[in-house]
Design a protein around this motif. Sequence first.
Motif, PDB file in Angstrom:
ATOM      1  N   VAL A 210     -14.636  10.141  63.920  1.00  0.00           N
ATOM      2  CA  VAL A 210     -14.088   9.938  65.261  1.00  0.00           C
ATOM      3  C   VAL A 210     -14.806  10.885  66.203  1.00  0.00           C
ATOM      4  O   VAL A 210     -15.008  12.071  65.903  1.00  0.00           O
ATOM      5  CB  VAL A 210     -12.554  10.144  65.298  1.00  0.00           C
ATOM      6  CG1 VAL A 210     -12.141  11.518  64.803  1.00  0.00           C
ATOM      7  CG2 VAL A 210     -12.025   9.891  66.701  1.00  0.00           C
ATOM      8  N   VAL A 211     -15.227  10.353  67.352  1.00  0.00           N
ATOM      9  CA  VAL A 211     -15.918  11.145  68.359  1.00  0.00           C
ATOM     10  C   VAL A 211     -14.903  12.027  69.078  1.00  0.00           C
ATOM     11  O   VAL A 211     -13.793  11.589  69.415  1.00  0.00           O
ATOM     12  CB  VAL A 211     -16.639  10.229  69.368  1.00  0.00           C
ATOM     13  CG1 VAL A 211     -17.296  11.048  70.481  1.00  0.00           C
ATOM     14  CG2 VAL A 211     -17.683   9.371  68.648  1.00  0.00           C
ATOM     15  N   THR A 212     -15.266  13.286  69.309  1.00  0.00           N
ATOM     16  CA  THR A 212     -14.423  14.214  70.067  1.00  0.00           C
ATOM     17  C   THR A 212     -15.189  14.684  71.298  1.00  0.00           C
ATOM     18  O   THR A 212     -16.362  14.367  71.486  1.00  0.00           O
ATOM     19  CB  THR A 212     -14.033  15.430  69.209  1.00  0.00           C
ATOM     20  OG1 THR A 212     -15.206  16.221  68.949  1.00  0.00           O
ATOM     21  CG2 THR A 212     -13.407  14.994  67.883  1.00  0.00           C
ATOM     22  N   ASP A 213     -14.510  15.469  72.138  1.00  0.00           N
ATOM     23  CA  ASP A 213     -15.165  15.981  73.349  1.00  0.00           C
ATOM     24  C   ASP A 213     -16.341  16.890  73.015  1.00  0.00           C
ATOM     25  O   ASP A 213     -17.304  16.987  73.787  1.00  0.00           O
ATOM     26  CB  ASP A 213     -14.159  16.741  74.212  1.00  0.00           C
ATOM     27  CG  ASP A 213     -13.169  15.811  74.896  1.00  0.00           C
ATOM     28  OD1 ASP A 213     -13.572  14.691  75.266  1.00  0.00           O
ATOM     29  OD2 ASP A 213     -11.997  16.194  75.055  1.00  0.00           O
ATOM     30  N   THR A 214     -16.272  17.555  71.868  1.00  0.00           N
ATOM     31  CA  THR A 214     -17.315  18.535  71.534  1.00  0.00           C
ATOM     32  C   THR A 214     -18.158  18.144  70.331  1.00  0.00           C
ATOM     33  O   THR A 214     -19.091  18.866  69.983  1.00  0.00           O
ATOM     34  CB  THR A 214     -16.670  19.905  71.256  1.00  0.00           C
ATOM     35  OG1 THR A 214     -15.710  19.767  70.179  1.00  0.00           O
ATOM     36  CG2 THR A 214     -15.966  20.437  72.500  1.00  0.00           C
TER      37      THR A 214
END
Length: 400
Positions: free
Chosen positions: A370-374
């Motif tokens: 899952v892609v996160t902000d960082t």
Amino acid sequence: MPTLPLETPPAPFSTGELRSRRALMRATAAAQGAEVVLAYGANRTGSAIPWLTGWPVTREALLLLPQEGAGRLLVGFHNHVPDARRTVHDAGLGDEVDPIGDDPAQATLRELRRLGPACRVGLVGPVPAWVREAVGAWARAVVVLDEPYIRLRMVKSDEELRWLEHAAALTDLAASALLEAAGRGADEREMVAAAEHAYRPAGGTHHICYVTTTSMSAPDRCVPAQWPGERRARPGSVVLFELSAGWGPDHPAQLLRTAVVGAEPTALYRRLHGVAETVRDEVLGRLRAGVLPAELLASLAGVRAEGLTTVDDLVHGLGGGYLPPVLSGRDLTPRGLHAEPLRAGTTLVVQPNICTPDFRAGVQTGEMVVVTDTGHRSLHRFPPGLLTLPFDGSGPYGRS
């Protein structure tokens, strides 16, 4: 292979979750000028209906969702209606559920007329020509909502992520069972059976199990096969698999690995897997919200420099469908939804499949993140790397 314990399964999607989805769908439809949403699915395809109602499409289903009030769900096959009614009732949405009947086009028109005078209708899903034509003749306008709907599905809610995390645990469990069977000399069909048996008793659902085996000394397969065959794992074999178990409809995870059986990897397979790991790590190192998908394709430069190639996608979205961005080494110019910046909450499968130019040998590695902000977070806990399996031909699979 290690077997990781399953955690408590996640709860069914809450009424609040489903209402939130409907609010998003209605707002999206209104932004496109549609006054009512018509979602369609058949033969277990068409993800909008399960997303909006909780009912997994079986033979045929059609949902009418006006801007205000409850929806109307029409279900193919009369004997499927009682289960659909229970599902929708348990979701707490107040929808009415009835049979679709022998003429879906006329049933659709009947339900549209119940809503009032002709209006602008937004279509989602694989709407058949006869329904589309009937709606087009009645409506003031027909609006295609597939692209904005897909954009909604690309970002997962917290509840969806909990489902996908559990699906990842089930997939990991199945991978352990598949490789245990391979180490005991199973053929490809027996490997698939072992994988499915691992998650079915725990309530998991089947999505895919692609597997192939070939000799490391004389390889002739470079990618997992969609249909398993009679090839049996032997000492010196290499096994490639792409495995997705799900939790509920349309929420699978995905794990891809390569394993060698009863022998050390040959120099060719060490080289192939080393390149695959480098590409995987470069893609994962680039992942974060705001990154353009085209930037991920730069990771393939090393493959070409090594004189190798790919067959499978490098990256694709998953969870609620096979979603953008779908990135392939055969097309280095993403377009449309596939070119938009990544958003936090997007679930992707990173899966470098590195092959020899003659497509006789290849490896596969990767999993859902899952892609996160960082950056990113993997949903799986399965061991990485090129796996080595001991061979034990004494069990039920070890026959000639």
